[in-house]
Design a protein around this motif. Structure first.
Motif, PDB file in Angstrom:
ATOM      1  N   TYR A   8       0.683  -0.714  -0.147  1.00 48.65           N
ATOM      2  CA  TYR A   8       0.058  -0.110   0.152  1.00 48.65           C
ATOM      3  C   TYR A   8       1.293   1.449   0.375  1.00 48.65           C
ATOM      4  O   TYR A   8       0.633   2.509  -0.812  1.00 48.65           O
ATOM      5  N   THR A   9       2.344   1.302   0.344  1.00 44.02           N
ATOM      6  CA  THR A   9       2.863   2.328   0.560  1.00 44.02           C
ATOM      7  C   THR A   9       3.695   2.257  -0.802  1.00 44.02           C
ATOM      8  O   THR A   9       3.666   4.067  -1.711  1.00 44.02           O
ATOM      9  N   GLU A  10       4.720   1.110  -0.671  1.00 47.07           N
ATOM     10  CA  GLU A  10       5.367   1.613  -1.857  1.00 47.07           C
ATOM     11  C   GLU A  10       5.235   1.201  -3.307  1.00 47.07           C
ATOM     12  O   GLU A  10       5.652   1.358  -3.878  1.00 47.07           O
ATOM     13  N   VAL A  11       4.442   0.268  -3.665  1.00 41.66           N
ATOM     14  CA  VAL A  11       3.285  -0.385  -4.470  1.00 41.66           C
ATOM     15  C   VAL A  11       2.576   0.943  -4.949  1.00 41.66           C
ATOM     16  O   VAL A  11       2.541   1.333  -6.440  1.00 41.66           O
ATOM     17  N   ILE A  12       1.136   0.933  -4.305  1.00 33.48           N
ATOM     18  CA  ILE A  12       0.473   1.822  -4.269  1.00 33.48           C
ATOM     19  C   ILE A  12       0.870   3.336  -4.575  1.00 33.48           C
ATOM     20  O   ILE A  12       0.337   3.767  -5.345  1.00 33.48           O
ATOM     21  N   GLY A  13       1.314   3.829  -3.552  1.00 29.87           N
ATOM     22  CA  GLY A  13       1.909   5.077  -2.839  1.00 29.87           C
ATOM     23  C   GLY A  13       1.235   5.325  -2.105  1.00 29.87           C
ATOM     24  O   GLY A  13       1.134   7.179  -2.084  1.00 29.87           O
ATOM     25  N   LEU A  14       0.937   5.637  -1.687  1.00 32.70           N
ATOM     26  CA  LEU A  14      -0.254   5.526   0.386  1.00 32.70           C
ATOM     27  C   LEU A  14       0.974   5.991   0.888  1.00 32.70           C
ATOM     28  O   LEU A  14       1.826   5.550   1.071  1.00 32.70           O
ATOM     29  N   GLN A  15       0.647   7.117   1.697  1.00 30.14           N
ATOM     30  CA  GLN A  15       1.231   7.796   2.771  1.00 30.14           C
ATOM     31  C   GLN A  15       0.871   7.520   4.194  1.00 30.14           C
ATOM     32  O   GLN A  15      -0.769   6.999   4.716  1.00 30.14           O
ATOM     33  N   VAL A  16       2.017   6.849   4.953  1.00 28.88           N
ATOM     34  CA  VAL A  16       1.830   6.242   6.040  1.00 28.88           C
ATOM     35  C   VAL A  16       0.962   7.648   7.147  1.00 28.88           C
ATOM     36  O   VAL A  16       2.112   8.997   7.157  1.00 28.88           O
ATOM     37  N   LEU A  17       0.386   8.101   7.698  1.00 32.32           N
ATOM     38  CA  LEU A  17       0.082   8.953   8.831  1.00 32.32           C
ATOM     39  C   LEU A  17      -0.406   8.190   9.528  1.00 32.32           C
ATOM     40  O   LEU A  17       0.060   9.582  11.149  1.00 32.32           O
ATOM     41  N   ARG A  18      -0.335   7.559  10.471  1.00 32.21           N
ATOM     42  CA  ARG A  18       0.057   7.336  11.970  1.00 32.21           C
ATOM     43  C   ARG A  18      -0.430   4.857  11.440  1.00 32.21           C
ATOM     44  O   ARG A  18      -1.140   4.707  11.021  1.00 32.21           O
ATOM     45  N   GLU A  19       0.583   5.067  12.839  1.00 27.44           N
ATOM     46  CA  GLU A  19       0.819   3.559  12.710  1.00 27.44           C
ATOM     47  C   GLU A  19       0.651   3.196  14.782  1.00 27.44           C
ATOM     48  O   GLU A  19       1.850   3.773  15.077  1.00 27.44           O
ATOM     49  N   VAL A  20       0.346   1.938  14.671  1.00 30.57           N
ATOM     50  CA  VAL A  20       0.193   1.845  16.149  1.00 30.57           C
ATOM     51  C   VAL A  20       0.182   0.519  16.162  1.00 30.57           C
ATOM     52  O   VAL A  20      -0.531   0.457  15.535  1.00 30.57           O
ATOM     53  N   TYR A  21       1.124  -0.315  17.441  1.00 30.46           N
ATOM     54  CA  TYR A  21       0.714  -1.339  17.341  1.00 30.46           C
ATOM     55  C   TYR A  21       0.055  -1.737  18.721  1.00 30.46           C
ATOM     56  O   TYR A  21      -0.100  -1.354  19.890  1.00 30.46           O
ATOM     57  N   ARG A  22      -1.469  -2.983  18.890  1.00 36.09           N
ATOM     58  CA  ARG A  22      -2.299  -2.470  19.343  1.00 36.09           C
ATOM     59  C   ARG A  22      -1.133  -4.020  20.652  1.00 36.09           C
ATOM     60  O   ARG A  22      -1.929  -5.144  19.604  1.00 36.09           O
ATOM     61  N   ALA A  23      -0.881  -4.344  21.505  1.00 39.38           N
ATOM     62  CA  ALA A  23      -0.049  -5.553  22.471  1.00 39.38           C
ATOM     63  C   ALA A  23      -0.588  -5.928  22.570  1.00 39.38           C
ATOM     64  O   ALA A  23      -1.070  -7.518  22.155  1.00 39.38           O
ATOM     65  N   GLU A  24      -2.204  -5.801  22.807  1.00 44.20           N
ATOM     66  CA  GLU A  24      -3.194  -6.408  23.652  1.00 44.20           C
ATOM     67  C   GLU A  24      -4.445  -7.272  22.761  1.00 44.20           C
ATOM     68  O   GLU A  24      -4.446  -8.295  23.001  1.00 44.20           O
ATOM     69  N   ARG A  25      -4.631  -7.301  21.705  1.00 47.09           N
ATOM     70  CA  ARG A  25      -4.671  -7.335  20.305  1.00 47.09           C
ATOM     71  C   ARG A  25      -3.360  -8.007  19.255  1.00 47.09           C
ATOM     72  O   ARG A  25      -3.689  -8.657  18.177  1.00 47.09           O
ATOM     73  N   LYS A  26      -2.283  -7.984  19.349  1.00 42.09           N
ATOM     74  CA  LYS A  26      -1.529  -8.845  19.077  1.00 42.09           C
ATOM     75  C   LYS A  26      -1.337  -8.226  16.996  1.00 42.09           C
ATOM     76  O   LYS A  26      -1.640  -9.119  16.774  1.00 42.09           O
ATOM     77  N   SER A  27      -1.834  -6.518  17.377  1.00 42.95           N
ATOM     78  CA  SER A  27      -2.412  -5.965  15.999  1.00 42.95           C
ATOM     79  C   SER A  27      -1.747  -4.909  15.863  1.00 42.95           C
ATOM     80  O   SER A  27      -1.198  -4.172  16.521  1.00 42.95           O
ATOM     81  N   TYR A  28      -1.184  -4.304  14.521  1.00 44.32           N
ATOM     82  CA  TYR A  28      -0.892  -2.950  13.891  1.00 44.32           C
ATOM     83  C   TYR A  28      -2.118  -2.558  13.112  1.00 44.32           C
ATOM     84  O   TYR A  28      -3.457  -3.202  12.856  1.00 44.32           O
ATOM     85  N   LYS A  29      -1.917  -1.303  14.008  1.00 47.54           N
ATOM     86  CA  LYS A  29      -3.107  -0.195  12.306  1.00 47.54           C
ATOM     87  C   LYS A  29      -2.343   0.327  11.955  1.00 47.54           C
ATOM     88  O   LYS A  29      -1.893   0.922  13.146  1.00 47.54           O
ATOM     89  N   LEU A  30      -2.775   0.614  11.048  1.00 49.62           N
ATOM     90  CA  LEU A  30      -2.197   1.504  10.526  1.00 49.62           C
ATOM     91  C   LEU A  30      -3.146   2.484   9.152  1.00 49.62           C
ATOM     92  O   LEU A  30      -3.488   1.854   8.795  1.00 49.62           O
ATOM     93  N   ASP A  31      -2.570   3.672   9.996  1.00 50.89           N
ATOM     94  CA  ASP A  31      -3.396   4.807   9.003  1.00 50.89           C
ATOM     95  C   ASP A  31      -2.406   5.277   7.401  1.00 50.89           C
ATOM     96  O   ASP A  31      -1.701   6.021   7.652  1.00 50.89           O
ATOM     97  N   LEU A  32      -3.937   5.258   6.270  1.00 51.81           N
ATOM     98  CA  LEU A  32      -2.558   5.510   5.209  1.00 51.81           C
ATOM     99  C   LEU A  32      -3.620   6.389   5.081  1.00 51.81           C
ATOM    100  O   LEU A  32      -4.732   6.404   4.826  1.00 51.81           O
ATOM    101  N   GLY A  33      -3.049   7.490   3.561  1.00 52.41           N
ATOM    102  CA  GLY A  33      -3.023   8.279   2.842  1.00 52.41           C
ATOM    103  C   GLY A  33      -2.892   8.918   1.641  1.00 52.41           C
ATOM    104  O   GLY A  33      -1.681   8.569   1.224  1.00 52.41           O
TER     105      GLY A  33
END
Length: 125
Positions: free
Chosen positions: A20-45
């Motif tokens: 989504y960032t290098e191929v499509i070309g979206l920008q990272v707006l925010r990235e967080v790791y939620r340890a309790e869910r073992k989950s990343y959340k990446l906001d792209l714009g």
């Protein structure tokens, strides 16, 4: 009313983040790791316009079929130069369908897919 964002769950976070960032070309707006869910959340714009919320979860089920299962059919991006976008993606080893013409609008478009098989459409602006 307007769309705020679209949420996408991926099976391999690093692969999808790169797509989504290098191929499509979206920008990272925010990235967080939620340890309790073992989950990343990446906001792209697109620029600073928030468009995709990319999630990783442990062992998500696969997409059922392409693209006629119930639910989200595909994501579509409008681009000024359709051929240039297709050439750019193919230069990054991304498989792309041939450019077709929408029989109702006369506009050109093509499809590719993300690493999990989600269809991505690029549509002539």
């Amino acid at each position: 009313m307007k769309i705020h964002h679209i949420a996408v769950i991926c099976s391999d976070y690093e692969v999808s983040k790169k797509f989504y960032t290098e191929v499509i070309g979206l920008q990272v707006l925010r990235e967080v790791y939620r340890a309790e869910r073992k989950s990343y959340k990446l906001d792209l714009g697109i620029g600073d316009q928030y468009v995709i919320e990319l999630f990783s979860f442990p062992d998500p089920p696969p997409r059922q079929s392409r693209p006629e299962s119930c639910g989200l059919r595909h994501l579509a991006f409008s681009v000024e130069d359709l051929q240039a976008k297709r050439d750019d993606l193919m230069g990054k080893s991304q498989r792309c369908e041939e450019i077709r013409t929408d029989e109702y609008t006369g506009k050109k478009f093509f499809f590719t897919q993300d690493p999990d098989g989600l269809p991505i459409e690029f549509y002539e602006a």
